[in-house]
Design a protein around this motif. Structure first.
Motif, PDB file in Angstrom:
ATOM      1  N   ARG A 154       0.824  -1.208   0.000  1.00  0.00           N
ATOM      2  CA  ARG A 154       0.000   0.000   0.000  1.00  0.00           C
ATOM      3  C   ARG A 154       0.858   1.258   0.000  1.00  0.00           C
ATOM      4  NH1 ARG A 154      -4.635   1.813   4.459  1.00  0.00           N
ATOM      5  NH2 ARG A 154      -5.360   3.639   3.292  1.00  0.00           N
ATOM      6  N   SER A 155       1.986   1.225   0.691  1.00  0.00           N
ATOM      7  CA  SER A 155       2.843   2.405   0.764  1.00  0.00           C
ATOM      8  C   SER A 155       3.555   2.627  -0.566  1.00  0.00           C
ATOM      9  CB  SER A 155       3.875   2.258   1.887  1.00  0.00           C
ATOM     10  OG  SER A 155       4.730   1.163   1.620  1.00  0.00           O
ATOM     11  N   GLY A 156       3.952   3.862  -0.791  1.00  0.00           N
ATOM     12  CA  GLY A 156       4.636   4.194  -2.038  1.00  0.00           C
ATOM     13  C   GLY A 156       3.649   4.555  -3.124  1.00  0.00           C
ATOM     14  N   VAL A 166      -7.911   5.446 -10.892  1.00  0.00           N
ATOM     15  CA  VAL A 166      -8.298   4.349 -10.009  1.00  0.00           C
ATOM     16  C   VAL A 166      -7.533   4.456  -8.696  1.00  0.00           C
ATOM     17  CG1 VAL A 166      -8.374   1.846  -9.735  1.00  0.00           C
ATOM     18  CG2 VAL A 166      -8.766   2.865 -11.981  1.00  0.00           C
ATOM     19  N   GLN A 167      -8.260   4.428  -7.591  1.00  0.00           N
ATOM     20  CA  GLN A 167      -7.660   4.429  -6.273  1.00  0.00           C
ATOM     21  C   GLN A 167      -7.904   3.073  -5.626  1.00  0.00           C
ATOM     22  OE1 GLN A 167      -5.804   6.988  -5.011  1.00  0.00           O
ATOM     23  NE2 GLN A 167      -6.106   7.999  -6.998  1.00  0.00           N
ATOM     24  N   SER A 168      -6.854   2.426  -5.152  1.00  0.00           N
ATOM     25  CA  SER A 168      -6.999   1.131  -4.502  1.00  0.00           C
ATOM     26  C   SER A 168      -5.793   0.889  -3.617  1.00  0.00           C
ATOM     27  CB  SER A 168      -7.146   0.002  -5.533  1.00  0.00           C
ATOM     28  OG  SER A 168      -5.979  -0.097  -6.333  1.00  0.00           O
ATOM     29  N   HIS A 169      -5.937  -0.017  -2.655  1.00  0.00           N
ATOM     30  CA  HIS A 169      -4.805  -0.367  -1.800  1.00  0.00           C
ATOM     31  C   HIS A 169      -3.707  -1.073  -2.597  1.00  0.00           C
ATOM     32  CE1 HIS A 169      -7.856  -0.537   1.762  1.00  0.00           C
ATOM     33  NE2 HIS A 169      -7.422   0.686   1.549  1.00  0.00           N
ATOM     34  N   ASP A 184      -4.538  -4.434 -18.869  1.00  0.00           N
ATOM     35  CA  ASP A 184      -5.574  -4.757 -17.890  1.00  0.00           C
ATOM     36  C   ASP A 184      -5.054  -4.460 -16.489  1.00  0.00           C
ATOM     37  OD1 ASP A 184      -7.490  -5.717 -19.739  1.00  0.00           O
ATOM     38  OD2 ASP A 184      -6.439  -7.644 -19.839  1.00  0.00           O
ATOM     39  N   LEU A 185      -5.763  -3.583 -15.777  1.00  0.00           N
ATOM     40  CA  LEU A 185      -5.415  -3.251 -14.405  1.00  0.00           C
ATOM     41  C   LEU A 185      -6.441  -3.889 -13.473  1.00  0.00           C
ATOM     42  CD1 LEU A 185      -3.564  -1.539 -12.516  1.00  0.00           C
ATOM     43  CD2 LEU A 185      -5.335   0.237 -12.647  1.00  0.00           C
ATOM     44  N   TYR A 186      -5.936  -4.594 -12.455  1.00  0.00           N
ATOM     45  CA  TYR A 186      -6.792  -5.229 -11.456  1.00  0.00           C
ATOM     46  C   TYR A 186      -6.590  -4.495 -10.126  1.00  0.00           C
ATOM     47  CZ  TYR A 186      -7.073  -9.112 -14.799  1.00  0.00           C
ATOM     48  OH  TYR A 186      -7.279  -9.890 -15.926  1.00  0.00           O
ATOM     49  N   PRO A 187      -7.427  -3.487  -9.842  1.00  0.00           N
ATOM     50  CA  PRO A 187      -7.299  -2.800  -8.552  1.00  0.00           C
ATOM     51  C   PRO A 187      -8.112  -3.542  -7.493  1.00  0.00           C
ATOM     52  CG  PRO A 187      -8.901  -1.676  -9.931  1.00  0.00           C
ATOM     53  CD  PRO A 187      -8.427  -2.875 -10.714  1.00  0.00           C
TER      54      PRO A 187
END
Length: 254
Positions: A154-156, A166-169, A184-187
C-alpha cells in the motif's frame, strides 16, 4: 491459523517480513506455473541488481544496513591560545546493492523471454530504486515481451498509467505486448481476495490462470507466519487499527 485477511495481509508489508516473503512468493508462483507450462515453456527465477544509497535503505527498513553518526568531543581548551573549530565525524550516503527476484517465462525452443512477472518491493517505489525499476519496466513495455506486475504494497506511489483515475490499496497490471498501450489493471483493496489473473503466453497458446490468492494463503501457512506475527501490535504504516480490526475481530470470533 490461516491468513486472517480475505486477501493481502498488511502485516506482511513490514520490513521484518517483506523481503523474505517476496522471495518466497516468487518461488511459490514459479512452482505453481511450471507444471502448467511444460514442456513448451521454461520458468526461470532470476535477479536484477541495482543500487540505492544507504540512507534510503534505512528509510525503507532494511535492517542489514546502518549509518553511524557520532560527534567527537573536542580536545580540552588550551589556556594559552583560542582553539579553532574542531571537525565532527559524519557519515555520507554510500551505494547499497539491492538484489530483487523476478520470473521469466521463456520459450524452450528459442530461449526468448515471453513474459516477465514482477512482484514489487519498497525499493521499487521510492527514490533511486524507483527510477531504476521504471527504466527497466519501460524497456519491457517497449518490447514484444508481456509484463505482469504485482503490487502488494500500500505504501509508495503507484506507477502512473495514462489514465490514472483508479484508487486502490493494491493492484496488478497485466500488459500483453500485442495490445499495448492498452493493458488490464486489477485494482483491489484489503477487504477482497487477491484476484486470479491470466498469464499471457504466445498467441497460439492462449493464457493460463494464476490464482495468486491460493498461492499466497498456502505460503502463509507453510512458512508459519501465524507464529511470528503479533496481531496485537499496530499494523505498519500507512495502515491504522480502523482499517484492519474488522478482519482480526472476525478471525478471533469477537
Amino acid at each position: 491459523m490461516a491468513n486472517p485477511f480475505p486477501g493481502m495481509n498488511p502485516y506482511l508489508e513490514q520490513s521484518d517480513y517483506w523481503s523474505d516473503f517476496h522471495n518466497q512468493l516468487i518461488a511459490a508462483i514459479a512452482r505453481t506455473l511450471i507444471p502448467q507450462l511444460l514442456p513448451k515453456y521454461r520458468v526461470v527465477t532470476d535477479k536484477w541488481v541495482y543500487t540505492i544509497t544507504d540512507d534510503l535503505a534505512i528509510a525503507l527498513g532494511r535492517p542489514d544496513v546502518s549509518i553511524q553518526q557520532r560527534r567527537q568531543p573536542p580536545p580540552p581548551l588550551s589556556t594559552t591560545a583560542v582553539t579553532s573549530v574542531q571537525p565532527i565525524k559524519v557519515s555520507v550516503p554510500l551505494p547499497v546493492e539491492v538484489q530483487q527476484s523476478f520470473l521469466e517465462v521463456k520459450d524452450t525452443a528459442t530461449q526468448s523471454v515471453v513474459t516477465v512477472l514482477e512482484v514489487l518491493s519498497p525499493a521499487n517505489k521510492y527514490g533511486e530504486g524507483r527510477s531504476q525499476y521504471q527504466a527497466k519496466r519501460q524497456q519491457i513495455l517497449e518490447s514484444s515481451t508481456h509484463l505482469v506486475e504485482i503490487d502488494l504494497l500500500r505504501s509508495g506511489k503507484p506507477f502512473l498509467l495514462k489514465s490514472e483515475a483508479v484508487q486502490s490499496h493494491y493492484r496488478i497490471l497485466v500488459s500483453q505486448a500485442q495490445h499495448r498501450p492498452v493493458a488490464d489493471l486489477y485494482p483491489f483493496d484489503v477487504s477482497v481476495p487477491i484476484p486470479a489473473i491470466p498469464l499471457p503466453l504466445r498467441s497460439e497458446d492462449g493464457d493460463i490462470l494464476l490464482d495468486v490468492q491460493t498461492v499466497f494463503n498456502g505460503l502463509y501457512e507453510q512458512l508459519g507466519y501465524d507464529y511470528f506475527i503479533d496481531y496485537a501490535q499496530s499494523p505498519p504504516r500507512p495502515w491504522s487499527w480502523d482499517d484492519i480490526m474488522p478482519f482480526l475481530s472476525s478471525a478471533s470470533g469477537l
